[in-house]
Design a protein around this motif. Structure first.
Motif, PDB file in Angstrom:
ATOM      1  N   UNK A 283      -3.265 -13.856  -6.535  1.00  0.00           N
ATOM      2  CA  UNK A 283      -4.099 -12.656  -6.426  1.00  0.00           C
ATOM      3  C   UNK A 283      -3.233 -11.405  -6.320  1.00  0.00           C
ATOM      4  N   UNK A 284      -2.138 -11.494  -5.599  1.00  0.00           N
ATOM      5  CA  UNK A 284      -1.248 -10.335  -5.502  1.00  0.00           C
ATOM      6  C   UNK A 284      -0.663  -9.997  -6.866  1.00  0.00           C
ATOM      7  N   UNK A 285      -0.363 -11.007  -7.659  1.00  0.00           N
ATOM      8  CA  UNK A 285       0.197 -10.753  -8.990  1.00  0.00           C
ATOM      9  C   UNK A 285      -0.770  -9.920  -9.824  1.00  0.00           C
ATOM     10  N   UNK A 286      -2.053 -10.083  -9.573  1.00  0.00           N
ATOM     11  CA  UNK A 286      -3.060  -9.327 -10.313  1.00  0.00           C
ATOM     12  C   UNK A 286      -3.275  -7.937  -9.726  1.00  0.00           C
ATOM     13  N   UNK A 287      -2.629  -7.650  -8.593  1.00  0.00           N
ATOM     14  CA  UNK A 287      -2.804  -6.357  -7.916  1.00  0.00           C
ATOM     15  C   UNK A 287      -1.449  -5.722  -7.600  1.00  0.00           C
ATOM     16  N   UNK A 288      -0.600  -5.664  -8.607  1.00  0.00           N
ATOM     17  CA  UNK A 288       0.706  -4.999  -8.485  1.00  0.00           C
ATOM     18  C   UNK A 288       1.489  -5.494  -7.267  1.00  0.00           C
ATOM     19  N   UNK A 289       1.434  -6.781  -7.068  1.00  0.00           N
ATOM     20  CA  UNK A 289       2.211  -7.375  -5.975  1.00  0.00           C
ATOM     21  C   UNK A 289       1.698  -7.044  -4.588  1.00  0.00           C
ATOM     22  N   UNK A 290       0.482  -6.558  -4.510  1.00  0.00           N
ATOM     23  CA  UNK A 290      -0.117  -6.177  -3.213  1.00  0.00           C
ATOM     24  C   UNK A 290       0.672  -5.060  -2.533  1.00  0.00           C
ATOM     25  N   UNK A 291       1.435  -4.301  -3.301  1.00  0.00           N
ATOM     26  CA  UNK A 291       2.292  -3.268  -2.696  1.00  0.00           C
ATOM     27  C   UNK A 291       1.503  -2.216  -1.927  1.00  0.00           C
ATOM     28  N   UNK A 292       0.262  -2.024  -2.289  1.00  0.00           N
ATOM     29  CA  UNK A 292      -0.481  -0.966  -1.601  1.00  0.00           C
ATOM     30  C   UNK A 292      -0.644  -1.280  -0.095  1.00  0.00           C
ATOM     31  N   UNK A 293      -0.522  -2.555   0.250  1.00  0.00           N
ATOM     32  CA  UNK A 293      -0.645  -2.928   1.660  1.00  0.00           C
ATOM     33  C   UNK A 293       0.500  -2.373   2.499  1.00  0.00           C
ATOM     34  N   UNK A 294       1.636  -2.154   1.869  1.00  0.00           N
ATOM     35  CA  UNK A 294       2.821  -1.713   2.613  1.00  0.00           C
ATOM     36  C   UNK A 294       2.548  -0.366   3.287  1.00  0.00           C
ATOM     37  N   UNK A 295       1.941   0.532   2.578  1.00  0.00           N
ATOM     38  CA  UNK A 295       1.660   1.843   3.169  1.00  0.00           C
ATOM     39  C   UNK A 295       0.327   1.858   3.917  1.00  0.00           C
ATOM     40  N   UNK A 296      -0.510   0.880   3.643  1.00  0.00           N
ATOM     41  CA  UNK A 296      -1.842   0.854   4.241  1.00  0.00           C
ATOM     42  C   UNK A 296      -1.833   0.386   5.697  1.00  0.00           C
ATOM     43  N   UNK A 297      -1.046  -0.616   5.988  1.00  0.00           N
ATOM     44  CA  UNK A 297      -1.074  -1.228   7.318  1.00  0.00           C
ATOM     45  C   UNK A 297      -0.466  -0.283   8.349  1.00  0.00           C
ATOM     46  N   UNK A 298      -1.207   0.040   9.402  1.00  0.00           N
ATOM     47  CA  UNK A 298      -0.717   1.004  10.395  1.00  0.00           C
ATOM     48  C   UNK A 298       0.408   0.469  11.277  1.00  0.00           C
ATOM     49  N   UNK A 299       0.622  -0.834  11.293  1.00  0.00           N
ATOM     50  CA  UNK A 299       1.668  -1.372  12.171  1.00  0.00           C
ATOM     51  C   UNK A 299       2.745  -2.138  11.386  1.00  0.00           C
ATOM     52  N   UNK A 300       2.863  -1.815  10.110  1.00  0.00           N
ATOM     53  CA  UNK A 300       3.991  -2.280   9.282  1.00  0.00           C
ATOM     54  C   UNK A 300       4.132  -3.796   9.210  1.00  0.00           C
ATOM     55  N   UNK A 301       3.022  -4.472   9.024  1.00  0.00           N
ATOM     56  CA  UNK A 301       3.080  -5.924   8.845  1.00  0.00           C
ATOM     57  C   UNK A 301       3.652  -6.278   7.467  1.00  0.00           C
ATOM     58  N   UNK A 302       3.433  -5.397   6.500  1.00  0.00           N
ATOM     59  CA  UNK A 302       3.842  -5.692   5.126  1.00  0.00           C
ATOM     60  C   UNK A 302       5.084  -4.888   4.767  1.00  0.00           C
ATOM     61  N   UNK A 303       6.010  -5.568   4.131  1.00  0.00           N
ATOM     62  CA  UNK A 303       7.267  -4.946   3.721  1.00  0.00           C
ATOM     63  C   UNK A 303       7.498  -5.258   2.246  1.00  0.00           C
ATOM     64  N   UNK A 304       8.430  -4.556   1.661  1.00  0.00           N
ATOM     65  CA  UNK A 304       8.785  -4.821   0.264  1.00  0.00           C
ATOM     66  C   UNK A 304       9.513  -6.159   0.199  1.00  0.00           C
TER      67      UNK A 304
END
Ligand code: SF4
Length: 77
Positions: free
Chosen positions: A13-34
């Protein structure tokens, strides 16, 4: 996986959504990283999750947040 929270990203699913990169800036407590090819979960950080819902509202098919202290208990019941 943290002690209280587990966060999973689904590769297909992430592959279909640009690697889910939008989550990196979305999460307020930095759970997602590059990570390689897109967002990755910072396992050191997952227990900081506030359950705000921004990630699963943005990409409901691609991200799963589990409350281990509740979901695991229900699974055992
Ligand atoms: S629920 Fe909120 S705090 Fe938790 S991982 Fe998703 S965006 Fe981050």
């Amino acid at each position: 996986m943290g002690e209280f929270i587990a966060v999973y990203l689904k590769d297909e699913e992430c592959a279909a959504h640009e690697g889910c990169r939008r989550l990196i800036s979305l999460c307020p407590v930095d759970i997602f990283v590059e990570g390689e090819g897109g967002a990755a979960v910072d396992e050191e950080q997952v227990d900081e999750c506030t359950l705000c819902g921004l990630c699963w509202e943005a990409l409901p098919d691609a991200v799963e947040v589990r409350r281990l202290y509740i979901d695991e208990a229900e699974a055992r019941a």
